[in-house]
Design a protein around this motif. Structure first.
Motif, mmCIF file in Angstrom:
data_model
loop_
_atom_site.group_PDB
_atom_site.id
_atom_site.type_symbol
_atom_site.label_atom_id
_atom_site.label_comp_id
_atom_site.label_asym_id
_atom_site.label_seq_id
_atom_site.Cartn_x
_atom_site.Cartn_y
_atom_site.Cartn_z
ATOM 1 N N GLY A 64 -51.226 64.430 -5.690
ATOM 2 C CA GLY A 64 -50.797 65.727 -5.210
ATOM 3 C C GLY A 64 -50.240 65.636 -3.803
ATOM 4 N N GLU A 65 -50.271 66.763 -3.082
ATOM 5 C CA GLU A 65 -49.719 66.799 -1.742
ATOM 6 C C GLU A 65 -50.438 65.785 -0.849
ATOM 7 O OE1 GLU A 65 -49.250 70.559 0.075
ATOM 8 O OE2 GLU A 65 -48.699 71.562 -1.787
ATOM 9 N N GLY A 66 -49.663 65.067 -0.072
ATOM 10 C CA GLY A 66 -50.247 64.076 0.811
ATOM 11 C C GLY A 66 -50.386 62.707 0.178
ATOM 12 N N ALA A 67 -50.004 62.581 -1.100
ATOM 13 C CA ALA A 67 -50.105 61.277 -1.748
ATOM 14 C C ALA A 67 -49.066 60.335 -1.162
ATOM 15 C CB ALA A 67 -49.896 61.421 -3.255
ATOM 16 N N SER A 68 -49.407 59.082 -1.021
ATOM 17 C CA SER A 68 -48.509 58.111 -0.416
ATOM 18 C C SER A 68 -47.439 57.690 -1.403
ATOM 19 C CB SER A 68 -49.307 56.882 0.027
ATOM 20 O OG SER A 68 -48.436 55.868 0.476
ATOM 21 N N THR A 69 -46.228 57.440 -0.887
ATOM 22 C CA THR A 69 -45.175 56.885 -1.730
ATOM 23 C C THR A 69 -45.286 55.360 -1.807
ATOM 24 O OG1 THR A 69 -43.674 56.786 0.162
ATOM 25 C CG2 THR A 69 -43.596 58.766 -1.204
ATOM 26 N N GLU A 70 -46.164 54.765 -1.044
ATOM 27 C CA GLU A 70 -46.319 53.312 -1.054
ATOM 28 C C GLU A 70 -46.813 52.843 -2.417
ATOM 29 O OE1 GLU A 70 -48.803 49.772 1.282
ATOM 30 O OE2 GLU A 70 -48.960 51.878 1.906
ATOM 31 N N TYR A 71 -46.238 51.748 -2.885
ATOM 32 C CA TYR A 71 -46.640 51.196 -4.171
ATOM 33 C C TYR A 71 -47.838 50.278 -4.008
ATOM 34 C CZ TYR A 71 -46.507 48.620 -8.584
ATOM 35 O OH TYR A 71 -46.838 48.055 -9.788
ATOM 36 N N VAL A 72 -48.901 50.566 -4.755
ATOM 37 C CA VAL A 72 -50.087 49.721 -4.800
ATOM 38 C C VAL A 72 -50.329 49.377 -6.263
ATOM 39 C CG1 VAL A 72 -52.544 49.522 -4.329
ATOM 40 C CG2 VAL A 72 -51.076 50.821 -2.763
#
Length: 376
Positions: free
Chosen positions: A44-52
């Motif tokens: 949701g809101e605030g989730a990182s776009t970084e791929y893990v």
């Protein structure tokens, strides 16, 4: 918009004509936003776009009926260690209603068609993650990056694309059918006709016949489409997006609205079927993987999307469903049997396959009223 129940594993290749049409038509100007990377690991809101990359857990996929091969369900778990659970719906509107009722929760990956991606993202129901941030994001073909419904692929990755028309059995129906007008005014030999439980497809096809504009609010145009559908209703045997392939393939129905890949698969069992390219035009659609804003397993969802961007994985879906994708490298892995399929290769000179624009809420309410009157 995809597709329909079936059991045989069939090949797929959209011919050069459709591939060029799709690439050009889907790459339309649209409003796009930049990437928002607020940090954090929650959905949701605030989730990182970084791929893990995830190596355990689960991902819950919500997709069209018979639209994801069992072979890939097993392979994904073997390759990643993540359990893939699959649930099904039969229309974009069913998906939309589910996400609105849950504020985007309940599933980790959903598969809306192009126009529905735009609706869901504009209403804050999809997670922004930037497909180019995925390790395999570079496998998305250039022409499928700046698409009209998600410019720059900030909210989606491509799955499969194709067209929607109708097919009929030439052993049963001897008349040559060439138009949507023929479909909505079927010959007696057609018997009871099949149509989709999809208000956008059905109402837009009716508007093609009556000369109305898509997403119109003009009362006369809407009434003309409704009158056509009401007159058509006594000839309808099923209003169901599931099982179209089987009903045509086993001879239960001699004519039905259908997606081109499903039509190809049905034609393998019943060669007397033919897929029509109507003189009024047909819908060109693209289905996409997206992450709902309320997804709980975001890293697993991104791992799934990235995994599906591997050509050898996407090609399994391509060959099973008989549609093409916007993923580089899948063309070489498509089964050759489809190169001459009339359902897959658009006839030379036919340039009427176009994406259908999304309607706003007021316009869609009009469609809903017409469709419910038709169904009722």
């Amino acid at each position: 918009m995809r597709r329909t129940h079936g059991t045989a594993r069939r090949g797929a290749r959209l011919g050069t004509a459709l591939a060029l049409t799709a690439a050009g038509a889907l790459a339309l100007t649209a409003c796009g936003g930049g990437v928002t990377d607020s940090g954090g690991d929650a959905a949701g809101e605030g989730a990182s776009t970084e791929y893990v990359e995830a190596t355990s857990g689960e991902v819950n996929l919500y997709t069209w009926s018979d639209y994801y091969p069992d072979e890939l369900v097993k392979k994904f778990t073997e390759d990643t260690g993540i359990t893939l659970n699959v649930d099904y719906y039969d229309s974009n509107e069913s998906l939309e209603a589910k996400l609105r009722a849950s504020d985007g929760a309940g599933y980790d990956v959903v598969v809306p068609t192009d126009y529905m991606v735009e609706i869901l993202k504009n209403d804050g129901l999809l997670l922004e993650f930037d497909a180019s941030s995925l390790p395999n994001g570079g496998n998305i073909q250039d022409d499928f990056m700046d698409v009209y419904f998600d410019e720059g692929r900030m909210y989606s990755t491509p799955y499969l694309y194709g067209t929607t028309s109708f097919a009929y059995d030439t052993d049963v129906i001897t008349e040559e059918l060439t138009s949507w007008s023929d479909y909505f005014n079927p010959p007696e030999s057609a018997g009871k006709v099949g149509t989709m439980n999809d208000q956008s497809e059905v109402v837009n096809s009716a508007l093609r016949v009556t000369g109305g504009e898509f997403c119109t609010t003009d009362g006369a145009q809407l009434q003309a489409a409704q009158d056509l559908l009401v007159d058509f209703k006594p000839r309808v045997g099923t209003i169901n997006s599931d099982g179209i392939l089987e009903r045509l393939a086993n001879g239960e129905q001699a004519m039905a609205m259908i997606w081109n890949g499903a039509a190809h698969r049905a034609m393998q069992d019943r060669p007397s079927l033919t897929y029509v390219y109507p003189e009024e035009g047909i819908a060109l659609w693209q289905d996409n993987f997206t992450i709902p804003v309320g997804a709980k397993n975001v890293d697993q969802a991104k791992t799934f999307l990235n995994w599906m961007l591997e050509p050898e994985n996407m090609a399994v879906a391509v060959n099973f469903q008989a549609y093409a994708s916007g993923v580089e490298g899948t063309q070489e892995l498509m089964d050759e049997e489809l190169a001459n399929s009339e359902a897959i290769v658009v006839p030379e000179g036919y340039d009427l396959a176009r994406p259908v624009p999304p309607c706003n809420n007021e316009e869609m309410t009009n469609y809903t009223k017409i469709f419910e009157t038709f169904k009722g």
